[in-house]
Scaffold this motif. Structure first.
Motif, PDB file in Angstrom:
ATOM      1  N   PHE A 234       4.596  41.990 -95.324  1.00 43.64           N
ATOM      2  CA  PHE A 234       5.241  42.990 -95.380  1.00 43.64           C
ATOM      3  C   PHE A 234       6.093  43.126 -96.653  1.00 43.64           C
ATOM      4  O   PHE A 234       6.184  44.221 -97.200  1.00 43.64           O
ATOM      5  N   ALA A 235       6.550  42.080 -97.319  1.00 43.19           N
ATOM      6  CA  ALA A 235       7.276  42.126 -98.597  1.00 43.19           C
ATOM      7  C   ALA A 235       6.204  42.560 -99.487  1.00 43.19           C
ATOM      8  O   ALA A 235       6.972  43.060-100.579  1.00 43.19           O
ATOM      9  N   GLN A 236       5.077  42.079 -99.545  1.00 45.20           N
ATOM     10  CA  GLN A 236       3.987  42.489-100.758  1.00 45.20           C
ATOM     11  C   GLN A 236       3.804  43.940-100.426  1.00 45.20           C
ATOM     12  O   GLN A 236       3.518  44.752-101.350  1.00 45.20           O
ATOM     13  N   THR A 237       3.824  44.205 -99.229  1.00 43.25           N
ATOM     14  CA  THR A 237       3.458  45.834 -99.094  1.00 43.25           C
ATOM     15  C   THR A 237       4.362  46.805 -99.262  1.00 43.25           C
ATOM     16  O   THR A 237       4.130  47.700 -99.970  1.00 43.25           O
ATOM     17  N   LEU A 238       5.727  46.310 -98.814  1.00 43.92           N
ATOM     18  CA  LEU A 238       6.573  47.357 -99.207  1.00 43.92           C
ATOM     19  C   LEU A 238       7.058  47.251-100.686  1.00 43.92           C
ATOM     20  O   LEU A 238       7.110  48.069-101.203  1.00 43.92           O
ATOM     21  N   GLY A 239       7.103  46.039-101.289  1.00 46.43           N
ATOM     22  CA  GLY A 239       7.276  45.870-102.982  1.00 46.43           C
ATOM     23  C   GLY A 239       6.235  46.706-103.579  1.00 46.43           C
ATOM     24  O   GLY A 239       6.405  47.227-104.678  1.00 46.43           O
ATOM     25  N   SER A 240       4.876  46.694-103.109  1.00 46.57           N
ATOM     26  CA  SER A 240       4.117  47.397-103.780  1.00 46.57           C
ATOM     27  C   SER A 240       4.201  48.990-103.647  1.00 46.57           C
ATOM     28  O   SER A 240       4.146  49.776-104.688  1.00 46.57           O
ATOM     29  N   HIS A 241       4.680  49.402-102.602  1.00 42.55           N
ATOM     30  CA  HIS A 241       5.054  50.610-102.385  1.00 42.55           C
ATOM     31  C   HIS A 241       6.221  51.247-103.359  1.00 42.55           C
ATOM     32  O   HIS A 241       6.287  52.179-103.861  1.00 42.55           O
ATOM     33  N   LEU A 482      10.525  41.543-105.632  1.00 41.16           N
ATOM     34  CA  LEU A 482      11.087  41.887-104.290  1.00 41.16           C
ATOM     35  C   LEU A 482      10.216  40.593-103.284  1.00 41.16           C
ATOM     36  O   LEU A 482       9.185  41.035-102.571  1.00 41.16           O
ATOM     37  N   THR A 483      10.854  39.342-103.213  1.00 45.48           N
ATOM     38  CA  THR A 483      10.257  38.582-102.472  1.00 45.48           C
ATOM     39  C   THR A 483      10.751  38.839-100.818  1.00 45.48           C
ATOM     40  O   THR A 483      12.183  39.496-100.620  1.00 45.48           O
ATOM     41  N   ALA A 484      10.327  38.335 -99.728  1.00 45.50           N
ATOM     42  CA  ALA A 484      10.709  38.431 -98.571  1.00 45.50           C
ATOM     43  C   ALA A 484      12.109  37.714 -98.277  1.00 45.50           C
ATOM     44  O   ALA A 484      13.061  38.206 -97.715  1.00 45.50           O
ATOM     45  N   GLU A 485      12.311  36.807 -99.010  1.00 43.64           N
ATOM     46  CA  GLU A 485      13.454  35.915 -99.043  1.00 43.64           C
ATOM     47  C   GLU A 485      14.805  36.953 -99.606  1.00 43.64           C
ATOM     48  O   GLU A 485      15.921  36.881 -98.792  1.00 43.64           O
ATOM     49  N   GLN A 486      14.399  37.448-100.552  1.00 40.01           N
ATOM     50  CA  GLN A 486      15.379  38.340-101.279  1.00 40.01           C
ATOM     51  C   GLN A 486      15.827  39.557-100.332  1.00 40.01           C
ATOM     52  O   GLN A 486      16.828  40.017-100.136  1.00 40.01           O
ATOM     53  N   MET A 487      14.755  40.319 -99.970  1.00 38.63           N
ATOM     54  CA  MET A 487      14.969  41.400 -98.934  1.00 38.63           C
ATOM     55  C   MET A 487      15.933  40.851 -97.817  1.00 38.63           C
ATOM     56  O   MET A 487      16.825  41.795 -97.421  1.00 38.63           O
ATOM     57  N   SER A 488      15.489  40.017 -97.213  1.00 31.36           N
ATOM     58  CA  SER A 488      16.130  39.486 -95.948  1.00 31.36           C
ATOM     59  C   SER A 488      17.454  39.013 -96.123  1.00 31.36           C
ATOM     60  O   SER A 488      18.451  39.529 -95.424  1.00 31.36           O
ATOM     61  N   ALA A 489      17.662  38.472 -97.370  1.00 30.82           N
ATOM     62  CA  ALA A 489      19.080  38.112 -97.667  1.00 30.82           C
ATOM     63  C   ALA A 489      19.882  39.367 -97.826  1.00 30.82           C
ATOM     64  O   ALA A 489      21.150  39.596 -97.432  1.00 30.82           O
ATOM     65  N   LYS A 490      19.373  40.545 -98.758  1.00 34.40           N
ATOM     66  CA  LYS A 490      20.011  41.530 -98.939  1.00 34.40           C
ATOM     67  C   LYS A 490      20.343  42.457 -97.573  1.00 34.40           C
ATOM     68  O   LYS A 490      21.509  43.054 -97.466  1.00 34.40           O
TER      69      LYS A 490
END
Length: 600
Positions: A234-241, A482-490
């Protein structure tokens, strides 16, 4: 153990509970004919390229041809997308929708020359065209709105290239949709009766409201367990968008993606910033409501999965679809006879797809085109939330109906910015109706609780989403991954800021961003919050027995895109360039919170 509750297949749903898409195309052959026709017309449109400088008559002919192509393409798109949404596991209609998406991209490329060529005319020459050709007058706002984008429009060849890639640029959103709607599988939940309940996006919304804490904890934990498993995808998908949106904004000479998105509807960025500021200033009201939940539920520790269950336990409130239709008609009667008759038409002619089936898109929406009925997709659960969802989506559909009945095609749609106002005004009218007719203290408390939950979910939660979305774009804009870890932490940090450090730290909620489709809609979510706040003022105006206020509201529904959204709302009675409407909304929230505190 009790028998497991099974979600039906599409073929097993009663026809009267499904939408009737034969009102769009009677047969697949009719669809294919329309598909071929619009493809042919789009190819023929290129004959007008290079002619706009020759005179007003040439511009008028090109405008009419372009709008005719758009009108037919919309109808084809609506049919294919809704066929796909009703069962995303149906490979035939999934393929059909993919074909239409490719066609739309092709048409966009073939028509991309038009806008740069209009802009090349310049305002002075366009003014002489209006004098020379009276027929252009009815397209004046359409062309004026186009002229706003002169500094953000590329050369014709570049515009054609970007337009032809639109289906490729939508890949991240399409991947998210398939993964979220069709591919994810969750463990069953054991409900209070010992029955096994299949966990889906639709049943989750019901289970999370269960008065049994173990049920809602199961649903919450089992849902996010799967989303966490796919967080990197999901992070790869959303980050690409996000990266695509930033690239597009930069390419078109915008300061940032948010400015580009808001400029589509000519909305000042200060509207966005004022919303975030106002919500921060009233975060204490949300945390006061959270504290009331903890006291009333008698919990030592309140978790995020405890924020949706009714505070007083559910009274005997169950709404069949038939009963909900009657209540909707009564609650919306204040809008007048014509409005109610249009709602009845939607009920009588299968404009609504009611219940959940395997593969059906989750959630709810109102959709359609200028030449189709205003369809509604639901996933009905026989509860108050379903009643509110019906009234909400009907607000969108009636907005579409009133616009189409009063505007020509070029102004027959409305901006996203004003769309949520019509739907949430309906919600406010339903709340007022229920509070007026319910005398049972438990039921009143339930309705007040429901309203406060709605406010929490619409104003506070969507503003939280808006903050997170802005952070995503800013982070990518700085060249940071935009990694999954960064997104979740924010996300977890924002959640604690809104709900408090104790409730907001529920660990699984850090992954909530993975399941929010609106992050693929490009700065859409803030409009839920601004719309809800504006709707509060409008609903109060409608209910004050002044016929002018109701007439002003109906004129807003009829306006379509004949003017800019800010101006349409100002005439309806709400100036959204000020913070007054936001303060009014928080005042109502506090008043109803106080009433609930006293009742409890």
């Amino acid at each position: 153990m009790a028998e497991k509750k099974i979600v039906p297949l599409r073929a097993d749903v009663k026809p009267e509970l499904t939408w009737d898409l034969t009102l769009v195309f009677k047969t697949e052959q009719d669809f294919e004919h329309a598909f071929a026709k619009v493809k042919e017309k789009a190819a023929d449109f290129q004959q007008y390229q290079g002619t706009l400088q020759t005179g007003a008559a040439a511009l008028l002919q090109a405008v009419k041809s372009l709008l005719a192509i758009d009108r037919q393409a919309e109808k084809v798109y609506v049919y294919a997308s809704m066929k796909n949404d009703q069962d995303t596991t149906d490979s035939y209609y999934h393929g059909l929708f993919s074909r239409v998406q490719a066609l739309i991209a092709q048409i966009s490329g073939q028509c991309a020359w038009f806008k740069p060529e209009v802009l090349a005319l310049g305002s002075k020459k366009l003014a002489t065209y209006y004098q020379a050709e009276p027929g252009l007058q009815e397209y004046r706002q359409f062309l004026a709105d186009m002229m706003r984008f002169k500094e953000h429009t590329l050369e014709p060849a570049q515009e054609e290239l970007l337009a032809s890639m639109s289906d490729i640029l939508e890949t991240p959103a399409n991947i998210f949709s398939v993964l979220d709607d069709a591919d994810l599988q969750f463990e069953d939940v054991i409900d209070s009766n010992g029955s096994r309940v299949e966990l889906t996006d639709s049943t989750y919304n019901q289970l999370i409201q269960s008065p049994d804490r173990s049920v809602r904890q199961q649903a919450f934990t089992k849902l996010y367990q799967v989303y966490h498993q796919f967080a990197r995808t999901f992070a790869q998908t959303l980050g690409s968008h996000v990266h695509i949106q930033n690239f597009d904004a930069q390419t078109r000479n915008y300061a940032n993606a948010r400015q580009a998105a808001l400029n589509q509807n000519n909305i000042p960025e200060t509207v966005y910033d004022s919303l975030v500021t106002a919500v921060h200033q009233h975060a204490d009201l949300l945390q006061r409501y959270v504290a009331l939940r903890q006291r009333t539920l008698g919990l030592e520790d309140l978790a995020m999965y405890d924020l949706y269950t009714p505070l007083t336990g559910k009274p005997e409130l169950s709404y069949s679809f038939e009963n909900a239709k009657k209540i909707a008609l009564q609650a919306l009667a204040v809008l007048g006879k014509d409005y109610v008759e249009q709602v009845q038409e939607a009920f009588d002619n299968r404009y609504i797809d009611v219940i959940h089936n395997k593969g059906k898109r989750g959630g709810a929406y109102s959709g359609g085109a200028y030449d189709t009925p205003p369809y509604i997709l639901l996933n009905w659960n026989d509860d108050l939330d379903s009643l509110y969802t019906l009234v909400h989506e009907m607000g969108h559909s009636m907005h579409s109906q009133f616009t189409k009945h009063n505007q020509p095609y070029q102004y027959g749609d409305y901006s996203i910015f004003v769309a949520e106002i019509a739907s949430t005004t309906n919600e406010n009218l339903l709340t007022a109706y229920l509070l007026e007719h319910e005398t049972d203290p438990q039921v009143r408390a339930y309705v007040l609780n429901y309203y406060l939950d709605g406010f929490k979910g619409t104003v506070y939660r969507q503003t939280q989403f808006a903050e997170f979305e802005q952070w995503l774009h800013e982070t990518d804009g700085l060249g940071q991954p935009l990694t999954a870890e960064q997104m979740s932490a924010k996300y977890l940090q924002l959640n604690q800021q809104y709900y408090g450090k104790t409730v907001g730290k529920t660990p699984q909620i850090a992954d909530e961003w993975t399941r929010i489709p609106h992050f693929y809609y490009d700065f859409y979510v803030y409009q839920y919050a601004t719309g809800f706040a504006a709707a509060t003022t409008l609903a109060n105006n409608i209910l004050d027995d002044d016929p002018k206020h109701t007439a002003d509201y109906l004129n807003y529904l009829k306006a379509g895109s004949s003017d800019y959204p800010i101006e349409i709302m100002r005439r309806a009675g709400v100036d959204m360039t000020t913070e007054n409407y936001l303060e009014s909304a928080f005042q109502v929230f506090e008043e109803r919170l106080t009433e609930l505190e006293k009742l409890l």
